[in-house]
Design an enzyme around this catalytic site. Structure first.
Site, PDB file in Angstrom:
ATOM      1  N   GLU A  42     107.516  33.265  39.164  1.00 36.27           N
ATOM      2  CA  GLU A  42     106.732  32.295  39.952  1.00 36.27           C
ATOM      3  C   GLU A  42     107.461  30.958  40.040  1.00 36.27           C
ATOM      4  O   GLU A  42     107.367  30.261  41.054  1.00 36.27           O
ATOM      5  CB  GLU A  42     105.320  32.165  39.346  1.00 36.27           C
ATOM      6  CG  GLU A  42     104.505  33.430  39.614  1.00 36.27           C
ATOM      7  CD  GLU A  42     103.474  33.774  38.557  1.00 36.27           C
ATOM      8  OE1 GLU A  42     103.125  32.907  37.748  1.00 36.27           O
ATOM      9  OE2 GLU A  42     103.023  34.939  38.544  1.00 36.27           O
ATOM     10  N   GLY A  54     100.417  40.713  38.369  1.00 39.64           N
ATOM     11  CA  GLY A  54      99.131  40.407  38.987  1.00 39.64           C
ATOM     12  C   GLY A  54      98.661  41.428  40.011  1.00 39.64           C
ATOM     13  O   GLY A  54      97.713  41.169  40.752  1.00 39.64           O
ATOM     14  N   GLU A 108     110.094  41.435  33.765  1.00 41.50           N
ATOM     15  CA  GLU A 108     108.871  41.360  34.554  1.00 41.50           C
ATOM     16  C   GLU A 108     109.172  41.732  36.000  1.00 41.50           C
ATOM     17  O   GLU A 108     109.630  40.873  36.782  1.00 41.50           O
ATOM     18  CB  GLU A 108     108.286  39.934  34.512  1.00 41.50           C
ATOM     19  CG  GLU A 108     107.856  39.491  33.142  1.00 41.50           C
ATOM     20  CD  GLU A 108     106.692  38.503  33.205  1.00 41.50           C
ATOM     21  OE1 GLU A 108     105.725  38.696  32.459  1.00 41.50           O
ATOM     22  OE2 GLU A 108     106.741  37.552  34.020  1.00 41.50           O
ATOM     23  N   ASN A 139     100.612  34.318  28.739  1.00 43.91           N
ATOM     24  CA  ASN A 139     100.988  33.245  29.659  1.00 43.91           C
ATOM     25  C   ASN A 139      99.760  32.933  30.508  1.00 43.91           C
ATOM     26  O   ASN A 139      99.382  33.715  31.360  1.00 43.91           O
ATOM     27  CB  ASN A 139     102.156  33.738  30.527  1.00 43.91           C
ATOM     28  CG  ASN A 139     102.518  32.772  31.648  1.00 43.91           C
ATOM     29  OD1 ASN A 139     102.046  31.629  31.671  1.00 43.91           O
ATOM     30  ND2 ASN A 139     103.347  33.225  32.568  1.00 43.91           N
ATOM     31  N   TRP A 140      99.162  31.794  30.247  1.00 39.71           N
ATOM     32  CA  TRP A 140      97.932  31.433  30.972  1.00 39.71           C
ATOM     33  C   TRP A 140      98.208  30.925  32.380  1.00 39.71           C
ATOM     34  O   TRP A 140      97.278  30.692  33.150  1.00 39.71           O
ATOM     35  CB  TRP A 140      97.126  30.396  30.163  1.00 39.71           C
ATOM     36  CG  TRP A 140      96.282  31.022  29.085  1.00 39.71           C
ATOM     37  CD1 TRP A 140      96.372  32.300  28.615  1.00 39.71           C
ATOM     38  CD2 TRP A 140      95.200  30.404  28.381  1.00 39.71           C
ATOM     39  NE1 TRP A 140      95.411  32.518  27.652  1.00 39.71           N
ATOM     40  CE2 TRP A 140      94.681  31.373  27.491  1.00 39.71           C
ATOM     41  CE3 TRP A 140      94.630  29.138  28.400  1.00 39.71           C
ATOM     42  CZ2 TRP A 140      93.611  31.101  26.634  1.00 39.71           C
ATOM     43  CZ3 TRP A 140      93.567  28.861  27.537  1.00 39.71           C
ATOM     44  CH2 TRP A 140      93.065  29.838  26.665  1.00 39.71           C
ATOM     45  N   LYS A 141      99.481  30.685  32.705  1.00 39.09           N
ATOM     46  CA  LYS A 141      99.842  30.182  34.040  1.00 39.09           C
ATOM     47  C   LYS A 141      98.989  28.931  34.359  1.00 39.09           C
ATOM     48  O   LYS A 141      98.680  28.168  33.445  1.00 39.09           O
ATOM     49  CB  LYS A 141      99.692  31.288  35.086  1.00 39.09           C
ATOM     50  CG  LYS A 141     100.442  32.567  34.670  1.00 39.09           C
ATOM     51  CD  LYS A 141     100.550  33.606  35.755  1.00 39.09           C
ATOM     52  CE  LYS A 141     101.329  34.805  35.242  1.00 39.09           C
ATOM     53  NZ  LYS A 141     101.562  35.827  36.254  1.00 39.09           N
ATOM     54  N   GLY A 166      99.839  38.113  31.462  1.00 35.81           N
ATOM     55  CA  GLY A 166      99.227  37.051  32.247  1.00 35.81           C
ATOM     56  C   GLY A 166      97.710  37.146  32.190  1.00 35.81           C
ATOM     57  O   GLY A 166      97.062  36.713  31.228  1.00 35.81           O
ATOM     58  N   GLY A 167      97.128  37.746  33.215  1.00 40.66           N
ATOM     59  CA  GLY A 167      95.673  37.782  33.373  1.00 40.66           C
ATOM     60  C   GLY A 167      94.913  38.250  32.143  1.00 40.66           C
ATOM     61  O   GLY A 167      93.875  37.675  31.784  1.00 40.66           O
ATOM     62  N   HIS A 207     110.442  32.220  34.860  1.00 41.65           N
ATOM     63  CA  HIS A 207     109.389  33.115  35.359  1.00 41.65           C
ATOM     64  C   HIS A 207     109.552  33.270  36.876  1.00 41.65           C
ATOM     65  O   HIS A 207     109.935  32.314  37.556  1.00 41.65           O
ATOM     66  CB  HIS A 207     108.014  32.538  35.024  1.00 41.65           C
ATOM     67  CG  HIS A 207     106.926  33.538  35.243  1.00 41.65           C
ATOM     68  ND1 HIS A 207     106.444  33.835  36.492  1.00 41.65           N
ATOM     69  CD2 HIS A 207     106.256  34.339  34.378  1.00 41.65           C
ATOM     70  CE1 HIS A 207     105.512  34.784  36.378  1.00 41.65           C
ATOM     71  NE2 HIS A 207     105.383  35.105  35.108  1.00 41.65           N
ATOM     72  N   SER A 253     101.076  43.260  34.683  1.00 44.74           N
ATOM     73  CA  SER A 253      99.860  44.083  34.667  1.00 44.74           C
ATOM     74  C   SER A 253      99.655  44.859  33.366  1.00 44.74           C
ATOM     75  O   SER A 253      99.146  45.980  33.382  1.00 44.74           O
ATOM     76  CB  SER A 253      99.842  45.035  35.874  1.00 44.74           C
ATOM     77  OG  SER A 253      99.764  44.295  37.083  1.00 44.74           O
TER      78      SER A 253
END
Ligand code: 13P
Length: 250
Positions: free
Chosen positions: A96, A170, A164, A10-12, A231-232, A94, A210
């Site tokens: 976010e 993150g 999640e 997920n590149w957000k 994510g990251g 999600h 993470s």
């Protein structure tokens, strides 16, 4: 029941055209067999990403959709539009989105239904906040999110569930593998209770929060962890390919 493992990135709100080189490199690690590999770039890159993935085994997905198929919703994107741009999967719910946009379980459920209607698989996210975790409320929170946001007609083809924990996203923090195992076991039981043994065991369960090359193998060794939503560490081939490799080896 054999569930195909899934490494989902997920590149957000990250990525411009120049980052498609990373995406193309990651696509090269996707094989016909072994784990399915999925990247969800921002909507602005979707059709270019789909072009880059054509002829490879990598799949492309969206990060959110509107519940309606079309209409007067400035700035929103429907599941049909994402499908049209090449998305096979759509992340819904999600944390976010739930936090930044006030999305309720009912909205998330409507989005998952919209994804299905458009012929996409929803990756539906649930997870407890740090306060809920500290209070020992994790399983009750997940029970309620699952009941409220997962559509009644979910199947292994139309839905993937992603656990999640909000406090792990993150932050570099993760639950222990015992905690992840207990949650995934709980979720599997709830899915079997609700959908019966066939569908209940066909729905894939991802862990997210993470996940890095350094911890991927131990997380993927946990029972009922069918892959990860990353994510990251999905932003670069150097980080994401070792995670795909760890899932292949699990
Ligand atoms: P990180 O892997 O950056 O913690 O993000 C997890 C996530 O939210 C994926 O959807």
């Amino acid at each position: 029941m054999m569930r195909r493992k899934l490494a989902a990135g997920n590149w957000k709100m990250n990525g411009t055209v120049e980052d498609l080189t990373q995406l193309a490199e990651i696509a090269g690690a996707a094989l016909e067999t072994g784990p399915e590999v999925l990247l969800c770039p921002p909507a602005t890159l979707l059709s270019r990403a789909a072009d880059a993935a054509r002829g490879t085994w990598m799949r492309i997905g969206g990060q959110d959709c509107h519940p309606a198929a079309s209409g007067a919703h400035t700035g929103d994107i429907s599941a049909q539009m994402l499908r049209d741009a090449g998305a096979r999967y759509i992340i819904v719910g999600h944390s976010e989105r739930r936090t930044d946009h006030g999305e309720t379980d009912a909205i998330v459920r409507a989005k998952a239904e919209a994804a299905r209607a458009a012929g996409a698989t929803a990756i539906l996210c649930i997870g407890e906040t740090e306060a809920q975790y500290r209070a020992g409320d994790t399983l009750e929170v997940l029970r309620s999110q699952l009941a409220g946001s997962v559509p009644d007609d979910a199947t292994g083809d139309t839905l993937v569930l992603a656990y999640e924990p909000v406090w792990a996203i993150g932050t570099g923090l993760t639950p222990t593998t015992d905690e992840i195992g207990a949650v995934h076991n709980f979720l599997r039981d709830r899915l079997i209770d609700r959908f019966g043994p066939d569908t209940g065991t066909a729905i894939r369960l991802l862990y997210g929060g993470s996940v890095k090359p350094a911890n991927a193998a131990e997380i993927f060794a946990v029972a009922d962890v069918d892959g990860a939503l990353v994510g990251g560490a999905s932003l670069t081939a150097a980080d994401f390919i070792p995670i795909i490799d760890a899932l292949s080896a699990a």
